[in-house]
Design an enzyme around this catalytic site. Structure first.
Site: not given
Ligand SMILES: Cc1ncc(COP(=O)(O)O)c(C=O)c1O
Length: 410
Positions: A69, A192
């Site tokens: 972990r 992101d």
């Molecule tokens: C741009 C984006 N960020 C984060 C996520 C979340 O990722 P996860 O489904 O791996 O938790 C997604 C999921 O579709 C996404 O499209």
């Protein structure tokens, strides 16, 4: 004989390219067996030699693994590869993209703080901003564009959060502009980078503090592993690791880490193939009478085209488009597809398509949804690496079915 000083060896001093890093970074043949592929170290804990060795490792005075972990060798190899690709000091891997996002935010936010998000976000992230953070006493503020960001920052703002390109309308946020406002205000910027991947955009090089990914998407690339990752400079990596792994326990399994490592090796190749295909599909949709508008940053009329040209190497493999005829047209288009699969993920080798308003973004408030362009006629397509002629044929035959509803806007 005296060796002549040849000066620095250019081959030794230039940094490796992205394709080389994708294959080699973070791994070397296993010291005990010579295995080239990173071994899957499937263990929950690691033995230490004696009492004192255990104390030294737990106190951090001696190196070594203790408990999966906290850290695991297979996961560590995946983290090192991601850090090299994104250009960060380190990375922390998670069991999902959502875990990476939550862990990064909780590492730097406390009750009483504020966060500003810019532009449209993935529905799950939108849920964190609108529901989860406010429940914990963290005020979440939204700036529709970068131009609104400065006015939304207060003395309590700790974080600015962006996603670019955005899910699902492929909005582009100017990362350099966000970073400059965040730096002047002394706040942490988080981006992101799931849709762009480090092959197309490297936010850390533009000064962004933390990059997060749903590794479930392009990083893994084959639709067979769920994971997430955050990449940052050293002190942020430590904070994210201690919050996300040690406290939340959102650790990535070594089996999934191995799948993600394998996926990463071909990431640059897969991205090029997806971009090639997406560019052609965007052009075909753009010229089709059943299509009202196409959201693809590679098209000159896309509002984010100029910024995308600046901050992305290419325009990506994901696009969305609004069908004339609203929901009935979208339903008939999706149900008519034969090669492209209906599914909500993106970034796979296989082309996937979905209806965001009734799936990924169904939990988002309807007014917010419509305002951000997630209309009833919107279809999102993640373009895979199949032959373009086959993809075009499938899309075109499905558009013929959708055309029956062109006059019947819902
Ligand atoms: C741009 C984006 N960020 C984060 C996520 C979340 O990722 P996860 O489904 O791996 O938790 C997604 C999921 O579709 C996404 O499209």
């Amino acid at each position: 004989m005296m060796m002549k000083d040849k000066g620095p060896d250019p081959a030794r001093h230039r940094s490796p390219g992205l394709r080389t890093l994708a294959v080699h970074a973070g791994q070397k043949p296993d010291a005990s067996t010579g295995a080239i592929a990173t071994p899957i170290v499937a263990t929950s804990s690691f033995a230490y030699d004696d009492f004192d060795a255990g104390v030294a490792r737990f106190s951090g005075k001696a190196p070594g693994y203790l408990y999966s972990r906290f850290a695991n060798p297979t996961v560590a190899a995946f983290e090192a590869k991601m850090a090299a690709l994104e250009g960060g000091d380190g990375a922390v891997a998670f069991s999902s993209g959502m875990a990476a996002i939550c862990s990064s935010l909780f590492a730097v936010l406390s009750a009483g703080d504020e966060i500003v998000s810019v532009g449209t976000l993935y529905g799950g992230t939108e849920g964190i901003m609108r529901n989860l953070l406010p429940r914990l006493g963290i005020r979440s503020v939204h700036a529709p564009t970068v131009d609104d960001l400065q006015a939304r920052i207060s003395a309590r703002t700790k974080v600015v959060y962006v996603e670019t390109p955005t899910n699902p309308v492929l909005g582009i946020t100017d990362l350099a502009a966000v970073e400059s406002i965040a730096r002047n205000a002394g706040i942490i910027s988080v981006a992101d980078n799931t849709f762009a991947t480090p092959c197309l955009s490297r936010p850390l090089a533009l000064g962004v503090d933390i990059v997060v990914h749903s590794a479930t998407k392009y990083i893994g690339g084959h639709g067979d592993a769920t994971g997430g990752v955050a990449i940052a400079r050293a002190e942020l990596v430590e904070a994210i690791r201690s919050t996300g792994m040690k406290q939340f326990g959102a650790c990535l399994s070594p089996h999934d880490a191995a799948m993600l490592m394998r996926g990463l090796k071909t990431l640059p190749l897969r991205i090029e193939a997806s971009c090639d295909n997406a560019e052609e599909i965007a052009e075909a949709l753009n010229n089709h009478p059943a299509v009202e508008r196409v959201h693809y940053p590679g098209l000159a009329r896309h509002p984010g085209h100029a910024v995308a040209q600046r901050q992305m190497r290419r325009f990506g493999g994901i696009l969305s488009f609004e069908l004339r005829g609203g929901l009935p047209a979208a339903r008939s288009f999706l149900d008519a597809l034969t090669l492209v699969t209906q599914a909500v993920s993106v970034g796979d080798t296989d082309s996937l398509a979905c209806h965001p308003a009734s799936t990924t973004h169904s939990a988002v408030d309807e007014a917010v949804r419509r305002q951000s362009g997630v209309t009833d006629g919107l279809v999102r397509m993640s373009v895979g690496i199949e032959d373009i002629a086959d993809l075009l044929a499938d899309v075109e035959q499905a558009l013929v079915k959708a055309s029956l509803y062109s006059g019947a806007r819902s």
